[in-house]
Write an enzyme that holds these catalytic residues in place. Structure first.
Site, PDB file in Angstrom:
ATOM      1  N   LYS A 177      -7.897  -9.743  17.376  1.00 32.50           N
ATOM      2  CA  LYS A 177      -7.037 -10.922  17.595  1.00 32.50           C
ATOM      3  C   LYS A 177      -6.093 -10.771  18.808  1.00 32.50           C
ATOM      4  O   LYS A 177      -5.945 -11.720  19.576  1.00 32.50           O
ATOM      5  CB  LYS A 177      -6.256 -11.268  16.328  1.00 32.50           C
ATOM      6  CG  LYS A 177      -7.156 -11.827  15.222  1.00 32.50           C
ATOM      7  CD  LYS A 177      -6.354 -12.234  14.008  1.00 32.50           C
ATOM      8  CE  LYS A 177      -7.275 -12.640  12.867  1.00 32.50           C
ATOM      9  NZ  LYS A 177      -6.534 -13.097  11.691  1.00 32.50           N
ATOM     10  N   ASP A 214      -3.952 -19.251  11.840  1.00 36.95           N
ATOM     11  CA  ASP A 214      -3.633 -18.581  10.571  1.00 36.95           C
ATOM     12  C   ASP A 214      -2.337 -19.128   9.955  1.00 36.95           C
ATOM     13  O   ASP A 214      -2.257 -19.371   8.752  1.00 36.95           O
ATOM     14  CB  ASP A 214      -3.465 -17.068  10.787  1.00 36.95           C
ATOM     15  CG  ASP A 214      -4.798 -16.354  10.936  1.00 36.95           C
ATOM     16  OD1 ASP A 214      -5.824 -16.873  10.450  1.00 36.95           O
ATOM     17  OD2 ASP A 214      -4.818 -15.263  11.539  1.00 36.95           O
TER      18      ASP A 214
HETATM   19  P1  NDP Z   1      -2.420  -5.761  10.229  1.00 40.11           P
HETATM   20  O1  NDP Z   1      -3.191  -4.489  10.188  1.00 40.11           O
HETATM   21  O2  NDP Z   1      -2.057  -6.360  11.521  1.00 40.11           O
HETATM   22  O3  NDP Z   1      -1.033  -5.561   9.399  1.00 40.11           O
HETATM   23  C1  NDP Z   1      -1.036  -4.924   8.154  1.00 40.11           C
HETATM   24  C2  NDP Z   1       0.330  -5.042   7.510  1.00 40.11           C
HETATM   25  O4  NDP Z   1       0.281  -4.466   6.196  1.00 40.11           O
HETATM   26  C3  NDP Z   1       1.434  -4.311   8.270  1.00 40.11           C
HETATM   27  O5  NDP Z   1       2.646  -4.974   8.094  1.00 40.11           O
HETATM   28  C4  NDP Z   1       1.439  -2.950   7.558  1.00 40.11           C
HETATM   29  O6  NDP Z   1       2.641  -2.255   7.648  1.00 40.11           O
HETATM   30  C5  NDP Z   1       1.236  -3.401   6.124  1.00 40.11           C
HETATM   31  N1  NDP Z   1       0.715  -2.345   5.262  1.00 40.11           N
HETATM   32  C6  NDP Z   1      -0.520  -1.807   5.291  1.00 40.11           C
HETATM   33  N2  NDP Z   1      -0.638  -0.859   4.332  1.00 40.11           N
HETATM   34  C7  NDP Z   1       0.557  -0.809   3.684  1.00 40.11           C
HETATM   35  C8  NDP Z   1       1.050  -0.042   2.594  1.00 40.11           C
HETATM   36  N3  NDP Z   1       0.297   0.874   1.975  1.00 40.11           N
HETATM   37  N4  NDP Z   1       2.326  -0.266   2.188  1.00 40.11           N
HETATM   38  C9  NDP Z   1       3.085  -1.194   2.801  1.00 40.11           C
HETATM   39  N5  NDP Z   1       2.684  -1.942   3.844  1.00 40.11           N
HETATM   40  C10 NDP Z   1       1.422  -1.753   4.278  1.00 40.11           C
HETATM   41  O7  NDP Z   1      -3.272  -6.773   9.345  1.00 40.11           O
HETATM   42  P2  NDP Z   1      -3.163  -8.381   9.331  1.00 40.11           P
HETATM   43  O8  NDP Z   1      -1.733  -8.739   9.490  1.00 40.11           O
HETATM   44  O9  NDP Z   1      -4.140  -8.957  10.284  1.00 40.11           O
HETATM   45  O10 NDP Z   1      -3.666  -8.733   7.865  1.00 40.11           O
HETATM   46  C11 NDP Z   1      -2.829  -8.532   6.743  1.00 40.11           C
HETATM   47  C12 NDP Z   1      -3.544  -9.038   5.521  1.00 40.11           C
HETATM   48  O11 NDP Z   1      -3.672 -10.457   5.573  1.00 40.11           O
HETATM   49  C13 NDP Z   1      -4.963  -8.488   5.412  1.00 40.11           C
HETATM   50  O12 NDP Z   1      -5.154  -8.086   4.085  1.00 40.11           O
HETATM   51  C14 NDP Z   1      -5.854  -9.636   5.776  1.00 40.11           C
HETATM   52  O13 NDP Z   1      -7.074  -9.591   5.077  1.00 40.11           O
HETATM   53  C15 NDP Z   1      -5.009 -10.829   5.318  1.00 40.11           C
HETATM   54  N6  NDP Z   1      -5.309 -12.031   6.088  1.00 40.11           N
HETATM   55  C16 NDP Z   1      -5.684 -13.153   5.393  1.00 40.11           C
HETATM   56  C17 NDP Z   1      -5.952 -14.331   6.061  1.00 40.11           C
HETATM   57  C18 NDP Z   1      -6.346 -15.522   5.282  1.00 40.11           C
HETATM   58  O14 NDP Z   1      -6.779 -16.512   5.892  1.00 40.11           O
HETATM   59  N7  NDP Z   1      -6.222 -15.513   3.963  1.00 40.11           N
HETATM   60  C19 NDP Z   1      -5.855 -14.437   7.530  1.00 40.11           C
HETATM   61  C20 NDP Z   1      -5.429 -13.206   8.164  1.00 40.11           C
HETATM   62  C21 NDP Z   1      -5.183 -12.056   7.450  1.00 40.11           C
HETATM   63  P3  NDP Z   1       2.922  -1.255   8.914  1.00 40.11           P
HETATM   64  O15 NDP Z   1       3.365  -2.143  10.025  1.00 40.11           O
HETATM   65  O16 NDP Z   1       3.965  -0.355   8.406  1.00 40.11           O
HETATM   66  O17 NDP Z   1       1.613  -0.567   9.209  1.00 40.11           O
END
Ligand code: NDP
Length: 280
Positions: free
Chosen positions: A70, A106
């Protein structure tokens, strides 16, 4: 006479086999009686720009973009919408002559789904969990929906700070009190909580304290399927209405479809069919 050709579209990601987008866009096209050929395309991790060029030369009208491309999708564009620029990421590209335009649907997908679920935003206190790409995409449309306050809590505090800083001017223009949150145990209570973390996909559900939500509040997980269940269970224990991310998925697709084809499909029957297919 020129032969009729379908509008060619795609979703590009790595991996891509799991994507529901071809199914959703085929349903939209059928609903509107449009001839659309929407494919799932696997791009090599170091070959996103190359893949986009190939699609353009093969006559595709555009593509959706999913993880991990993205931010790169925004970088390859010659024009970007304000919401994609603020998000620092695009999930939709359109190819028109020499122009590659980028947008991020999104966030509006999430807001449209909240509206469809009758989860109120205007004047409300909202907590966003996470500060990754999906939360970044959601932030501008959420601000524009006019909540009184948005708090952002993320495991990595620096990402939450950067997200808030990028949206500070927009929040001020809309009178939204936007800040980061250092701890979930501050005693603050919210009308709505949005889980935009991928924690549950990694097998570690977020540990959320009780008492974060007002009784009768709402909670939305961007994730759907089994991975959303721990968050939905927490929401139910809070006395809140819970919703997974399937509605957001269908709504963001409907927005992309209307950007490419100029006609907006009705997401409601498509969401209902998808939910029925995915229910155990
Ligand atoms: P990113 O990888 O960009 O961000 C992931 C986020 O989750 C970060 O804030 C990260 O924190 C946090 N995170 C990951 N693991 C943990 C953990 N164990 N404990 C706490 N925080 C955690 O992913 P996206 O933002 O692109 O996607 C996020 C979610 O949204 C995904 O599951 C994706 O499938 C879903 N999604 C759904 C959509 C829909 O249309 N329904 C559209 C887009 C996404 P940190 O910064 O500390 O790493």
């Amino acid at each position: 006479m020129t032969a009729h050709r379908p509008t060619r579209l795609a979703v590009v990601g790595h991996p891509i086999g799991h994507s529901r987008s071809p199914r959703i866009h085929a349903a939209f096209a059928e609903q509107l009686g449009l001839d659309v050929d929407y494919q799932a395309v696997l791009a090599p991790l170091d070959g996103f720009a190359r893949t986009v060029e190939r699609l353009r030369h093969e006559g595709f009208a555009g593509c959706n973009v999913t993880l991990p491309f993205k931010p790169e999708a925004l970088a390859v564009a010659t024009q970007a919408s304000a919401r994609a620029t603020l998000a620092g990421a695009a999930n939709t590209l359109g190819f028109e002559g020499d122009t590659v335009w980028a947008d991020n649907t999104d966030g509006v997908g999430l807001v449209y789904d909240l509206v469809a679920a009758r989860f109120p935003l205007a004047g409300k206190r909202v907590l966003m969990l996470g500060a990754g790409g999906a939360c970044a995409g959601a932030m501008a449309p959420l601000i524009e929906a006019g909540p009184a306050e948005i708090r952002v809590f993320n495991r990595s505090a620096d990402k939450a700070t950067a997200l808030v800083e990028r949206h500070r001017a927009l929040a001020q223009r809309h009178g939204v009190n936007l800040k980061t949150l250092g701890s979930l145990d501050s005693g603050a209570v919210y009308d709505g909580v949005i889980n935009g973390t991928s924690a549950a996909l990694g097998g570690t559900a977020l540990a959320l304290p009780r008492g974060l939500l007002k009784p009768g509040g709402w909670a939305v997980d961007m994730v759907y399927g089994a991975a959303a269940q721990p968050f939905l269970d927490w929401a139910a224990a809070e006395g809140a209405q819970g919703r997974d991310g399937l509605g957001m998925l269908v709504q963001q697709a409907a927005e992309a479809f209307s950007l490419w084809l100029g006609q907006r499909p009705d997401p409601v029957p498509v969401l209902a069919a998808l939910r029925a297919e995915l229910s155990p």
